[in-house]
Design an enzyme around this catalytic site. Sequence first.
Site, PDB file in Angstrom:
ATOM      1  N   LYS A 145       0.829  -1.206   0.000  1.00 34.58           N
ATOM      2  CA  LYS A 145       0.000   0.000   0.000  1.00 34.58           C
ATOM      3  C   LYS A 145       0.872   1.268   0.000  1.00 34.58           C
ATOM      4  CE  LYS A 145      -3.742  -2.399   2.457  1.00 34.58           C
ATOM      5  NZ  LYS A 145      -4.715  -2.319   3.576  1.00 34.58           N
ATOM      6  N   ARG A 151      -1.616 -14.608   4.085  1.00 40.51           N
ATOM      7  CA  ARG A 151      -2.449 -13.916   5.088  1.00 40.51           C
ATOM      8  C   ARG A 151      -1.804 -14.013   6.472  1.00 40.51           C
ATOM      9  NH1 ARG A 151      -6.866 -10.384   4.439  1.00 40.51           N
ATOM     10  NH2 ARG A 151      -7.915 -11.211   6.272  1.00 40.51           N
ATOM     11  N   THR A 167      -5.351  -7.142  11.005  1.00 41.02           N
ATOM     12  CA  THR A 167      -5.554  -5.864  10.316  1.00 41.02           C
ATOM     13  C   THR A 167      -4.876  -4.691  11.016  1.00 41.02           C
ATOM     14  OG1 THR A 167      -7.674  -6.682   9.502  1.00 41.02           O
ATOM     15  CG2 THR A 167      -7.331  -4.303   9.399  1.00 41.02           C
ATOM     16  N   TYR A 205     -12.283  -2.986  -3.185  1.00 45.95           N
ATOM     17  CA  TYR A 205     -12.837  -2.987  -1.831  1.00 45.95           C
ATOM     18  C   TYR A 205     -14.370  -2.993  -1.854  1.00 45.95           C
ATOM     19  CZ  TYR A 205      -8.269  -2.175   0.417  1.00 45.95           C
ATOM     20  OH  TYR A 205      -6.981  -2.300   0.895  1.00 45.95           O
ATOM     21  N   GLU A 216      -9.532 -10.693  -7.336  1.00 46.42           N
ATOM     22  CA  GLU A 216      -8.605  -9.566  -7.180  1.00 46.42           C
ATOM     23  C   GLU A 216      -7.450  -9.641  -8.182  1.00 46.42           C
ATOM     24  OE1 GLU A 216      -7.568  -9.720  -3.027  1.00 46.42           O
ATOM     25  OE2 GLU A 216      -9.576  -9.104  -2.391  1.00 46.42           O
ATOM     26  N   ASN A 241      -1.701  -0.120   7.102  1.00 49.28           N
ATOM     27  CA  ASN A 241      -1.155  -1.403   7.581  1.00 49.28           C
ATOM     28  C   ASN A 241      -0.319  -2.098   6.504  1.00 49.28           C
ATOM     29  OD1 ASN A 241      -3.190  -2.168   5.884  1.00 49.28           O
ATOM     30  ND2 ASN A 241      -4.487  -3.067   7.460  1.00 49.28           N
ATOM     31  N   HIS A 279      -1.925  -5.498   1.587  1.00 42.80           N
ATOM     32  CA  HIS A 279      -3.188  -6.218   1.394  1.00 42.80           C
ATOM     33  C   HIS A 279      -2.867  -7.620   0.909  1.00 42.80           C
ATOM     34  CE1 HIS A 279      -7.187  -7.331  -0.053  1.00 42.80           C
ATOM     35  NE2 HIS A 279      -6.546  -7.859  -1.084  1.00 42.80           N
TER      36      HIS A 279
END
Length: 150
Positions: free
Chosen positions: A9, A85, A91, A49, A126, A112, A115
Site C-alpha cells: 500500500k 495472510r 488488520t 474494496y 482480485e 497497515n 493487502h
Amino acid sequence: MERTLVLLKPDCVQRRLAGRIIGRFEEKGLNLIALKLMRVTPELAKRHYAEHVQKGWYPELEGFITASPIVALVVEGPEAIRVVREMVGATNGLKAAPGTIRGDFGTSQQMNLVHASDGPEAAKREIEIFFTPAELCEYAPTLRQWMHGG
Ligand code: CDP
Ligand code: MG
C-alpha cells in the site's frame, strides 16, 4: 499450488519498505508471478474494496489507497493464500503478532502496509482486477525440490 494478490500500500512504498517486504515473500519460497508499480484510481479502489464501500470508514480508505503509488504483485506457492495472510497478520498493526509484517512494521488500523487476498474466490477476483492474463509470468522454479521436496 495457489496464487494470491498482494498489494504494497502507499504507506509501504512511501516508507521505502517495498523491497524488504517483497523479500519476505521471496525468503519464504513463494514465486513472484507478476509485479508492477501503479496508482489506484477511485474506480479501481471501489472494485477492489467492494465489500467495504458502504462502511463509514470507506471514504478515508479510498483517500489513503489512491494517495500515492502502490506495488501490486501475484505470488504463488503451496497454500499461498493462507500462508500469505498469516505472514501479513491481523488488520490493526497494534494488534498484529510480532513476526508478521503488520506486527513488525505497522502501528495503524488503516495504514497497515499490505493487502492480501483472504480466500480462493477473493484471490481469483482480485488478481483479475489488477492483472491481465498476459501479465502473469509462469515459470518452473528451479529450487522447488529443495523447498517442497518431491
Ligand atoms: O486488510 P484486511 O483483510 O486485514 O482488513 P479488512 O477488514 O478487509 O479491511 C480492508 C482495509 O481497510 C484494511 O486493511 C485497512 O487498510 C482498512 N480499514 C480501515 O481503514 N478502517 C477500518 N476500521 C478497518 C479497515
Ligand atoms: Mg479484507
